[in-house]
Design an enzyme around this catalytic site. Structure first.
Site, PDB file in Angstrom:
ATOM      1  N   ASN A   9      -1.835 -10.507   8.557  1.00  0.00           N
ATOM      2  CA  ASN A   9      -2.801  -9.424   8.750  1.00  0.00           C
ATOM      3  C   ASN A   9      -4.295  -9.989   8.253  1.00  0.00           C
ATOM      4  OD1 ASN A   9      -3.288  -6.490   9.118  1.00  0.00           O
ATOM      5  ND2 ASN A   9      -4.220  -7.063   7.130  1.00  0.00           N
ATOM      6  N   GLU A  10      -5.251  -9.758   9.280  1.00  0.00           N
ATOM      7  CA  GLU A  10      -6.357 -10.273   8.752  1.00  0.00           C
ATOM      8  C   GLU A  10      -6.785 -11.310   7.786  1.00  0.00           C
ATOM      9  OE1 GLU A  10      -8.670  -6.711   7.142  1.00  0.00           O
ATOM     10  OE2 GLU A  10      -8.221  -5.556   9.229  1.00  0.00           O
ATOM     11  N   GLU A  17      -4.996  -2.209  14.139  1.00  0.00           N
ATOM     12  CA  GLU A  17      -5.612  -1.104  13.207  1.00  0.00           C
ATOM     13  C   GLU A  17      -6.871  -0.828  13.781  1.00  0.00           C
ATOM     14  OE1 GLU A  17      -6.035  -2.433   9.129  1.00  0.00           O
ATOM     15  OE2 GLU A  17      -4.092  -3.339   9.199  1.00  0.00           O
ATOM     16  N   TYR A  69     -12.959  -1.709  12.606  1.00  0.00           N
ATOM     17  CA  TYR A  69     -13.480  -0.713  11.893  1.00  0.00           C
ATOM     18  C   TYR A  69     -14.763  -0.451  12.096  1.00  0.00           C
ATOM     19  CZ  TYR A  69      -8.910  -0.771   9.506  1.00  0.00           C
ATOM     20  OH  TYR A  69      -7.663  -0.359   8.980  1.00  0.00           O
ATOM     21  N   HIS A  90       0.916  -9.241   4.540  1.00  0.00           N
ATOM     22  CA  HIS A  90       0.007  -8.486   4.441  1.00  0.00           C
ATOM     23  C   HIS A  90      -0.703  -8.407   2.970  1.00  0.00           C
ATOM     24  CE1 HIS A  90      -2.189  -4.692   6.438  1.00  0.00           C
ATOM     25  NE2 HIS A  90      -2.735  -4.675   5.447  1.00  0.00           N
ATOM     26  N   GLN A  94       0.717  -1.223   0.147  1.00  0.00           N
ATOM     27  CA  GLN A  94      -0.033   0.065  -0.082  1.00  0.00           C
ATOM     28  C   GLN A  94       0.865   1.424  -0.048  1.00  0.00           C
ATOM     29  OE1 GLN A  94      -2.554  -1.912   3.368  1.00  0.00           O
ATOM     30  NE2 GLN A  94      -3.914  -0.516   2.189  1.00  0.00           N
TER      31      GLN A  94
HETATM   32  C1  BGC Z   1      -6.487  -3.886   6.155  1.00  0.00           C
HETATM   33  C2  BGC Z   1      -5.957  -2.550   5.577  1.00  0.00           C
HETATM   34  C3  BGC Z   1      -6.737  -1.601   5.082  1.00  0.00           C
HETATM   35  C4  BGC Z   1      -7.896  -1.117   5.737  1.00  0.00           C
HETATM   36  C5  BGC Z   1      -8.897  -0.162   5.343  1.00  0.00           C
HETATM   37  C6  BGC Z   1      -7.538  -3.532   6.603  1.00  0.00           C
HETATM   38  O1  BGC Z   1      -8.811  -4.496   6.252  1.00  0.00           O
HETATM   39  O2  BGC Z   1      -5.460  -4.464   6.908  1.00  0.00           O
HETATM   40  O3  BGC Z   1      -4.807  -2.890   4.520  1.00  0.00           O
HETATM   41  O4  BGC Z   1      -6.288  -0.603   4.231  1.00  0.00           O
HETATM   42  O5  BGC Z   1      -8.193  -2.118   6.274  1.00  0.00           O
HETATM   43  O6  BGC Z   1      -9.717  -0.764   4.408  1.00  0.00           O
END
Ligand code: BGC
Length: 469
Positions: A164-165, A373, A309, A120, A17
């Protein structure tokens, strides 16, 4: 309004990214290079990460941003194919090693702790060509790569994130086919990938544990994505059950085997088995771990890393015909509450993070938790004033304080996504998560702080919200 003494404040990025330099100095292609170069409108305006923020050449500029915020932790990922161009340790790209050595050394010189993610989303294309995460052989490749990283950087890196995720990654990449390799395999590919991801994580944790831990004294975990979920109708018992299934198919899918007993949640196994039967499969589409594998997987994380998120509502949705897909297997429908404000797909539900933390604490025996995150895109691509976005962050911090002080959650580190505006996967440069704006039309890729950058720096300086010194 203060956070506990020594609380960690970070920001995160990921190699594909931000780095650019997609073929610089001997780097091998990753699946994202292939995918974006193929075009086909799968990414906004067919944009690519070929240059991105050019962090491969502009690391010093990133470091300035990190220092300006006053971060105590910086989370970034290693590009596997920059270090090992064909994914194997057969050939090591020394230039890649030098690049990451510099980042790590510069961070340490400035008193900033690196949190390093091994994977990632950017699998070396050479390994995708051998079946990628669908093939069991990936477990060995990943373990070798992880060992290489521990050996090369582990004298200085003490915090490792293997994957990652992986829950989101498996679904988007191998089930829905929205991410590379871009081939949908509804109801089968995702689970196969999940199976190999869990084993790869566990194997590499054991490698760390037996070969490096004694000397390096670090910690290894994986970052699991977890949205919070609430029943669509709190009075409906079937919606409340649906919520449990939604969590089981999402966070617990990885967390239960790794943090408790080495195996998938019971409800995941039974749902997929019965749906598979309905569809005429001879056995469940969800692969099974052997007893030996369960023992190998159990207890393979040194702290709990979670990414939050947004939140959603969940409703029971019977899958009578046995339609394929993860959501269909879980028999849930997931959607946002129409009253929640949103920026793109992120619905603004700050209280969801507190509930999530409490869930993790209660379900997983009060672990040390890192939020690796959390963030929100800016809703106005033309302005550096993101006061509105900051308001969301402020509410998040209030919820974190409640989680720590009232719920007694053992949260130790918070990383925001992201340090810089960057290549937001299929959204390209059309979605801006950074504390620093990056002008992607300017070859110099200048980094300019949004107003939130100053606010975040203040929080970090005060180790808490305003009013506290
Ligand atoms: C990911 C990131 C992504 C962020 C925002 C996460 O799912 O780890 O790579 O940019 O969310 O969408």
């Amino acid at each position: 309004m203060a956070f506990p003494e020594g609380f960690g404040w970070g920001a995160a990025t990921a190699a594909y990214q931000v780095e650019g330099g997609w073929d610089a100095d001997g780097k091998g292609p990753s699946v994202w290079d292939t995918f974006t170069h193929q075009g086909g409108e799968r990414v906004f305006k067919n944009q690519t990460g070929d240059v991105a923020c050019s962090s491969y050449t502009l690391w010093e500029d990133d470091l300035k941003c990190i220092k300006q915020l006053g971060l105590t932790h910086y989370r970034f990922s290693l590009s596997w194919s920059r270090l090992l161009p064909d994914g194997t340790t057969g050939f090591i790209n020394q230039k890649g090693v030098e690049y990451y050595n510099k980042i790590i050394d510069d961070l340490l010189k400035n008193g900033i702790k690196p949190i390093v993610t091994l994977f990632h989303f950017d699998l070396p294309q050479a390994l995708e060509d051998k079946g990628g995460w669908l093939s069991e052989t990936i477990v060995e490749y990943f373990d070798k790569y992880a060992q290489f990283c521990f050996r090369t950087f582990g004298d200085r890196v003490k915090l490792w994130i293997t994957l990652n995720e992986p829950n989101m990654f498996a679904l988007l990449s191998y089930d829905l086919g929205i991410f590379p390799p871009g081939v949908p395999r509804l109801g089968t590919g995702g689970y196969q990938a999940v199976h190999n991801l869990i084993k790869a994580h566990a194997r590499s944790w054991h490698s760390y544990d037996s070969l490096f831990r004694k000397e390096q004294k670090g910690m290894v975990s994986l970052s699991i994505l977890a949205g919070w979920v609430e029943p669509a109708d709190p009075n409906s018992a079937s919606d409340r059950e649906a919520v449990k299934r939604a969590m089981a198919f999402h966070l617990d899918l990885f967390a239960k085997p790794i943090f408790t007993d080495g195996d998938y949640p019971e409800v995941v196994k039974s749902q997929i088995a019965s749906m598979s039967k309905k569809q005429g499969y001879p056995s469940s589409r969800l692969p099974k771990f052997t007893e030996e594998e369960k023992k190998m997987i159990k207890g393979t994380a040194d702290f709990f890393a979670v990414q939050y998120y947004t939140s959603r509502l969940v409703r029971h949705k019977e899958n009578k015909k046995g339609e394929p897909g993860a959501m269909q297997d879980a028999e849930v429908e997931i959607f946002p509450d129409p009253s929640w404000a949103n920026v793109d797909w992120v619905h603004l539900v700050p209280w969801g993070i507190r509930k999530l933390l409490k869930y993790v604490m209660e379900t997983y025996n009060n672990p040390v938790i890192y939020i690796t995150e959390n963030g929100l895109p800016h809703n106005d691509l033309t302005s550096l004033d993101d006061t509105q976005r900051w308001e969301y962050f402020r509410q998040i911090f209030q919820e974190l304080l409640k989680a720590i002080q009232l719920d007694k959650v053992n949260l130790q580190v918070y990383c925001a996504w992201s340090l810089l505006d960057n290549f937001e996967w299929t959204q390209g440069y059309n979605s801006r998560f950074g504390f620093f704006h990056v002008n992607f039309d300017d070859p110099a890729r200048p980094r300019v702080p949004y107003s939130s950058a100053k606010e975040y720096a203040k929080i970090i300086r005060n180790n808490g919200l305003e009013g506290h010194q």
